[in-house]
Design a protein around this motif. Structure first.
Motif, PDB file in Angstrom:
ATOM      1  N   SER A   7      31.661  45.824  30.602  1.00  0.00           N
ATOM      2  CA  SER A   7      30.984  45.736  31.894  1.00  0.00           C
ATOM      3  C   SER A   7      29.481  45.948  31.791  1.00  0.00           C
ATOM      4  CB  SER A   7      31.584  46.754  32.866  1.00  0.00           C
ATOM      5  OG  SER A   7      31.423  48.070  32.335  1.00  0.00           O
ATOM      6  N   ASP A   8      29.032  46.765  30.834  1.00  0.00           N
ATOM      7  CA  ASP A   8      27.604  47.066  30.773  1.00  0.00           C
ATOM      8  C   ASP A   8      27.066  47.191  29.353  1.00  0.00           C
ATOM      9  OD1 ASP A   8      28.827  49.366  30.018  1.00  0.00           O
ATOM     10  OD2 ASP A   8      27.790  50.679  31.447  1.00  0.00           O
ATOM     11  N   ASP A  19      29.141  50.987  22.371  1.00  0.00           N
ATOM     12  CA  ASP A  19      28.237  50.644  23.462  1.00  0.00           C
ATOM     13  C   ASP A  19      26.808  50.400  22.991  1.00  0.00           C
ATOM     14  OD1 ASP A  19      30.294  50.958  25.302  1.00  0.00           O
ATOM     15  OD2 ASP A  19      29.948  53.106  25.452  1.00  0.00           O
ATOM     16  N   LEU A  21      23.458  48.751  24.323  1.00  0.00           N
ATOM     17  CA  LEU A  21      22.947  48.389  25.645  1.00  0.00           C
ATOM     18  C   LEU A  21      21.887  47.298  25.620  1.00  0.00           C
ATOM     19  CD1 LEU A  21      22.613  51.947  27.227  1.00  0.00           C
ATOM     20  CD2 LEU A  21      24.500  50.315  27.465  1.00  0.00           C
ATOM     21  N   SER A 353      20.085  42.530  28.356  1.00  0.00           N
ATOM     22  CA  SER A 353      21.019  43.593  28.718  1.00  0.00           C
ATOM     23  C   SER A 353      22.161  42.985  29.507  1.00  0.00           C
ATOM     24  CB  SER A 353      20.324  44.682  29.544  1.00  0.00           C
ATOM     25  OG  SER A 353      20.137  44.233  30.871  1.00  0.00           O
ATOM     26  N   LEU A 355      22.901  43.926  32.608  1.00  0.00           N
ATOM     27  CA  LEU A 355      22.678  44.500  33.920  1.00  0.00           C
ATOM     28  C   LEU A 355      22.198  43.486  34.939  1.00  0.00           C
ATOM     29  CD1 LEU A 355      20.954  47.818  32.842  1.00  0.00           C
ATOM     30  CD2 LEU A 355      23.367  47.417  33.350  1.00  0.00           C
ATOM     31  N   GLU A 370      25.417  38.639  29.848  1.00  0.00           N
ATOM     32  CA  GLU A 370      24.344  38.683  30.827  1.00  0.00           C
ATOM     33  C   GLU A 370      22.968  38.847  30.179  1.00  0.00           C
ATOM     34  OE1 GLU A 370      27.269  40.909  33.982  1.00  0.00           O
ATOM     35  OE2 GLU A 370      25.257  41.669  33.695  1.00  0.00           O
ATOM     36  N   ARG A 372      19.068  39.875  30.869  1.00  0.00           N
ATOM     37  CA  ARG A 372      18.169  40.540  31.794  1.00  0.00           C
ATOM     38  C   ARG A 372      17.130  39.541  32.308  1.00  0.00           C
ATOM     39  NH1 ARG A 372      14.098  45.297  29.859  1.00  0.00           N
ATOM     40  NH2 ARG A 372      13.402  45.982  31.906  1.00  0.00           N
TER      41      ARG A 372
END
Length: 377
Positions: A7-8, A19, A21, A353, A355, A370, A372
């Motif tokens: 998800s992130d 993770d 980022l 990122s 986000l 995704e 940024r």
């Protein structure tokens, strides 16, 4: 091995901490190569502006280079700088010429990662006998190949501004040099290559760059230096009697105190025709003084950076990124090594990122990730 999006954050399969980022593309400029190179170590510099939103761990432990297919590259973090320029080296198994740009990925922003994924010794192929970045702040000078040819600093100043990160500043008047003992011997029928970045402070003296030559008796061994007449000279010697040596120099001269990448390659043919000297990636026209090897070139002389021995022909200036290989590197390899030293073989993409916006990863069909700053197909 694969990279996936949660998800992130991105995950790299096989890693317990998942993770990452942030990431950017690292583009490799193949059109600058003369031919396709195998297992080439490429340099990439990353300015700290990329760390403005999400920074790597304190020592850059979470930095990782990943190929487009998700494979983690062998890489070495020469220097992580939270407020300056971070320098990495990584190995490209097949660096293809004539392709405008091929991409790898640099990931960071994984606070939970324990040990770094870096594999410094894997960056340097089996032909490298020694690689010294010379950027240490104190203590011994590490050999990044893992061959254990660690250097002992005898007086050179740490922390000089190098061509690639830090370097050592040698004062000839203080007899500064780096010593490694009786290592890196080559017989006259064995190929080898020497290279380094150099910046002389005085152009009127002899400056030894790399040496493994006895200082008396037979003077057996090899030597690469800037001559006091401003040409680059290479010696491979078997005996002091008569002309039992290869002695060759560049016809061109460099009467300046600029940075220059210098290299000498030898094919093991026992003849001067097997020697090539390079300055700034270009093979030079040569003048031969002697071409008559007779006997062995093996000796118990110490291998030194910055001096022929502890008291003779010391380098006066800065040396950076010294390398020795037990093979004759090609002209295209030396040219690429020079360009890589200029950080001229890579381009960096936009920070990404998970986000905002979407990106389709070029190496991962069907996975939407995704970017940024907006939607990208």
């Amino acid at each position: 091995m694969a990279v996936n999006a949660t998800s992130d954050a991105w995950t790299i399969s096989g890693q317990t901490s998942t993770d990452w980022l942030r990431r950017i593309t690292v583009g490799r400029l193949g059109t600058k190569l003369g031919s396709t190179l195998t297992d080439f170590p490429i340099r990439v510099d990353i300015p700290s502006s990329y760390w403005a939103t999400v920074a790597p761990q304190a020592a850059g432990e979470d930095l990782v280079i990943v190929a487009a297919d998700g494979t983690v590259r062998d890489f070495e973090v020469e220097k992580y700088d939270a407020s300056g320029v971070t320098t990495l080296h990584y190995r490209v198994p097949t660096y293809t010429a004539a392709i405008a740009t091929e991409y790898d990925w640099l990931y960071w922003g994984n606070a939970g990662l324990g040990a770094s994924l870096a594999n410094a010794t894997g960056v340097w192929d089996a032909n490298f006998s020694g690689v010294w970045h010379l950027g240490e702040a104190s203590g011994a000078l590490a050999d990044s190949t893992g061959n254990g040819n660690t250097g002992t600093n005898n007086g050179a100043a740490y922390g000089a501004t190098g061509q690639i990160d830090g370097a050592l500043d040698f004062e000839a008047s203080d007899s500064d040099f780096v010593a490694m003992g009786d290592v890196l011997d080559f017989e006259k029928d064995e190929p080898f290559s020497l290279s380094a970045w150099t910046k002389r402070e005085d152009t009127t003296a002899i400056h030894t760059i790399i040496s493994k030559m006895l200082s008396s008796g037979t003077f057996r061994g090899y030597l690469l230096w800037w001559h006091s007449s401003d040409y680059l000279q290479f010696v491979l010697r078997t005996d002091n009697s008569g002309s039992k040596m290869i002695l060759v120099r560049t016809q061109a001269t460099w009467d300046d105190t600029d940075w220059h990448h210098v290299a000498a390659t030898y094919d093991g043919s026992e003849a001067v025709s097997g020697v090539t000297l390079y300055v700034d990636g270009v093979a030079q026209d040569l003048t031969t003084t002697f071409d008559a090897l007779d006997g062995t070139t093996l000796s118990a002389a110490p291998f030194n950076i910055g001096a022929r021995n502890s008291s003779t022909s010391h380098f006066d200036g800065i040396e950076d990124e010294a390398r020795v290989s037990d093979s004759e590197r090609s002209a295209d390899w030396i040219a690429a090594e020079y360009l890589s030293g200029l950080d001229a073989l890579t381009t960096l993409g936009e920070e990404q990122s998970l986000l905002a916006g979407m990106l389709r990863h070029p190496g991962m069909t069907g996975r939407m990730q995704e970017l940024r700053g907006g939607m990208v197909a």
